[in-house]
Write an enzyme that holds these catalytic residues in place. Sequence first.
Site, short mmCIF file in Angstrom:
data_model
loop_
_atom_site.label_atom_id
_atom_site.label_comp_id
_atom_site.label_asym_id
_atom_site.label_seq_id
_atom_site.Cartn_x
_atom_site.Cartn_y
_atom_site.Cartn_z
N GLU A 105 56.67 23.96 72.68
CA GLU A 105 57.33 22.77 73.23
C GLU A 105 56.91 21.50 72.50
O GLU A 105 56.39 20.56 73.10
CB GLU A 105 57.07 22.69 74.73
N GLU B 255 64.04 18.58 79.75
CA GLU B 255 63.19 18.00 80.79
C GLU B 255 62.11 17.09 80.23
O GLU B 255 61.59 16.22 80.94
CB GLU B 255 62.55 19.10 81.65
#
Length: 704
Positions: free
Chosen positions: A174, A505
């Site tokens: 990520e 997100e």
Amino acid sequence: MRKVLLLCLLTAGLRGAAQPTAAPLTARLDKVSLTFALSPAGQPTYTVSYGQRAVITPSRLGLELAGTPGFDGQLQLIGSEVKDADETWQPVWGEVKSIRNHYQQLTVHLRQAQAPGRQLDIVFRVFADGVGFRYEVPRQKDLTYFTVQGEKTEFNLTGNHKAFWIPGDYDSNEYTYTTSKLSEVNSADITPIQEKSAPNRVQTPLMLKSDDGLYVNIHEAALVNYPALMLNVDTKTFGLTSQLVPSATGAAAYLQAPEHTPWRTVVVADNAPAVLASKLILNLNEPTTLTETSWIKPQKFVGVWWEMHVNKASWNYSDTGNLKLASTDWNALKPNGRHGANTANVKRYIDFAAKNGIEGVLVEGWNVGWEDWANNWKEEVFDFVTPYPDFNVAELQQYATGKGVKLIMHHETSGSVTNYERRQDRALTFMKEHGYDAVKTGYVGRIIPRGEHHDGQWMVNHFNRTAENMAQRQIMVDMHESVRPTGLHRTYPNWLASEAARGNEFNAWSTGNPPEHETILPFTRLMGGPMDYTPGIFQIKLEDWNPAQNKGRQVHTTLAKQLALYVTLYSPLQMAADLPEAYEKRPDAFQFIKDVAVDWDDTRILAAEPGDYITTARKAKGKEEWYVGAITDENARAQTLKLDFLTPGQRYEATIYADGKDASWDKNPMSYQIRKQKVDSKSTLKLQLAAGGGAAVSIKPVSR
């Protein structure tokens, strides 16, 4: 129809007759050629060329074993075969209706020069757009159980290519991408998400562009019973060496012959769209063994999720009290009044989904344990079957069924995978008893068993075993915080999507994703399979949800780009990620999300350049409808699209969802405009993309 042509040629003598100075062996298809040779020291090497241009210069191959002589020393060639194959197969779902699998295969049989003379095969497959190769350890007397300590696999490149990379973190994908020359790869100053990476270690898929215009993508296919591949970059010679994610013991993989490694893949083309169109990785995976797949349904969904990210609701039911999992006194917890997964709120999402033809509703935070899971490295956090007091499982099942909507289960493991494995069968039984046919799993945090990594052999086996277990129960799965995909959705078509990258997100609670992020993902993370990126955010400025906690936060795209992502970021499982009220304020723009397909008969990459822009057109499964998505980085762009992919003689109406004239991702991201235009296969569309913006187009047939 399946068509296979096999041609076997004996190219290096009979097996058993060693060839220490054998001539190089070559396999080729169209412009791509691969040459295998033994070095003067008896080490296997390979090269790859594209036309007259070198792609991979002589690079070493080999397996390093623990506690015994491996296949990284002197080897002898004892035989080889060449086989041509050409077949066509139909995926259960995908970007195209059918896929051609055309390659020439070269298999070389090697033997250790010294006692005990164990044997190793290396299998190469050469496609028109690249190569794949793997190591195969056959059944043999002197090698049954063995431990792989590492590989000697190299990818020696021809120059200081431009690279799109993230750190080689063993536990997280990520990260935002860094674009640099290979000589500049250094993650020392990048804050680690989980495992601190060696400064010159990067993850695959690694996207590269040479100075002379070759596009090269390095990854792997069919990652089964083996750790993920990382790459160590030599910033002076521009060579890449393999780095396997270690287990808790430090070894890479524990194996038993006969066994093989995953395929190492090199996709190469002289234009960027061809890289995105490649099916090489998918073709290197095994076909599914499922004989009945009608229960696997690509779909869109909404859910109780984004409201937690924007601080409008919470996953946890209470802010005080951390009861042990064995406790039966969850009703004693004091509710915080912000719990999102309550019966009334979930009904609101079900109503919205039913009204707008959306198939699924995901609910996160429905089950006990969220008060006590983050960063504690705790063994037992969730049992996956006990709801909070304000979540009525039976009532919501009946309500959703009555509305024609399916609820999607959520299993967050908090990284305690041993706990999940113990409880998984019961959790899946609970799902089927209450009408859940799909589940989103999560693996946030450090893994238990302690010392194992998200991308190590133990976890790879867990992810694959979970997909198989769920297939047997006819359950579809979307895995978050998983190892990045390697085409296994061909084998497990119920494995609809994974996260395994920095998703939307991050725009809600971090520095966010830069505008170029979504133009890089298809060339990197999505090369291995679909991503659950959760697009469709309409309320770009997040302060409107919670001014105190979201001050200055926003999604780093325009609203029109959020629509375009449904086409450019492929997934058969697409979330309309924003809150219902955000869509109800802009029903004209939401119409595209309602219309856009999630399964396709055809895909055309109309324009692309990694880190800059992508424009993709897709034809909906079983329909004469096309959808186009165009996105850009931080630079505004104008595009003129030829619509020659449309059926000649058919008239269509194009609805263009475009950035407003004053739009930009940072100053005016929610400015958009919608226009309609009659088109046919001879028409062109002019699109103006704002900085960080995009355009989405639906093209539907009309009568004359």
